[in-house]
Scaffold this motif. Structure first.
Motif, PDB file in Angstrom:
ATOM      1  N   VAL A  52       0.863  -0.984   0.128  1.00 52.51           N
ATOM      2  CA  VAL A  52      -0.502   0.095   0.189  1.00 52.51           C
ATOM      3  C   VAL A  52       1.113   1.534  -0.017  1.00 52.51           C
ATOM      4  N   SER A  53       0.419   2.091  -0.917  1.00 48.70           N
ATOM      5  CA  SER A  53       1.758   3.567  -0.788  1.00 48.70           C
ATOM      6  C   SER A  53       0.180   4.482  -0.961  1.00 48.70           C
ATOM      7  N   CYS A  54       0.969   5.051   0.460  1.00 49.01           N
ATOM      8  CA  CYS A  54       0.137   6.517   0.130  1.00 49.01           C
ATOM      9  C   CYS A  54       0.632   7.847  -0.838  1.00 49.01           C
ATOM     10  N   THR A  55       0.372   8.727  -1.188  1.00 47.33           N
ATOM     11  CA  THR A  55       0.328  10.322  -1.576  1.00 47.33           C
ATOM     12  C   THR A  55       0.187  10.762  -2.126  1.00 47.33           C
ATOM     13  N   ILE A  56       0.918  12.120  -0.730  1.00 45.37           N
ATOM     14  CA  ILE A  56       0.331  13.331  -0.180  1.00 45.37           C
ATOM     15  C   ILE A  56       0.497  14.260  -1.314  1.00 45.37           C
ATOM     16  N   ILE A  57       0.117  14.979  -1.569  1.00 43.21           N
ATOM     17  CA  ILE A  57       0.001  15.799  -3.545  1.00 43.21           C
ATOM     18  C   ILE A  57      -0.100  17.799  -3.044  1.00 43.21           C
ATOM     19  N   CYS A  58       0.433  18.225  -2.288  1.00 43.36           N
ATOM     20  CA  CYS A  58       0.107  19.582  -1.919  1.00 43.36           C
ATOM     21  C   CYS A  58       0.726  20.398  -3.018  1.00 43.36           C
ATOM     22  N   ARG A  59      -0.294  21.716  -3.098  1.00 45.26           N
ATOM     23  CA  ARG A  59       0.271  23.046  -3.972  1.00 45.26           C
ATOM     24  C   ARG A  59      -0.240  23.577  -3.456  1.00 45.26           C
TER      25      ARG A  59
END
Length: 59
Positions: A52-59
């Motif tokens: 399981v991989s979690c990716t958090i993208i912040c702009r």
């Protein structure tokens, strides 16, 4: 007077024997079945654990 309480109590013996006793037996058998299943069952392990991989993208 001494026999009246005994006769009154004996009126409830059929009620206990034919209605409540089978219910108590079913409850005890269910509890024993649960304990035996929990004690003697093989623990279930999943043969494959996906990554399981979690990716958090912040702009």
């Amino acid at each position: 007077m001494t026999g009246e309480p005994l006769q009154f109590a004996l009126k409830f013996v059929p009620f206990v024997l034919f209605l409540e006793l089978p219910l108590y037996i079913l409850i005890w058998l269910g509890a024993l079945r649960y304990c035996f299943r929990r004690t003697f069952s093989v623990p279930l392990e999943a043969p494959f654990y996906p990554s399981v991989s979690c990716t958090i993208i912040c702009r």
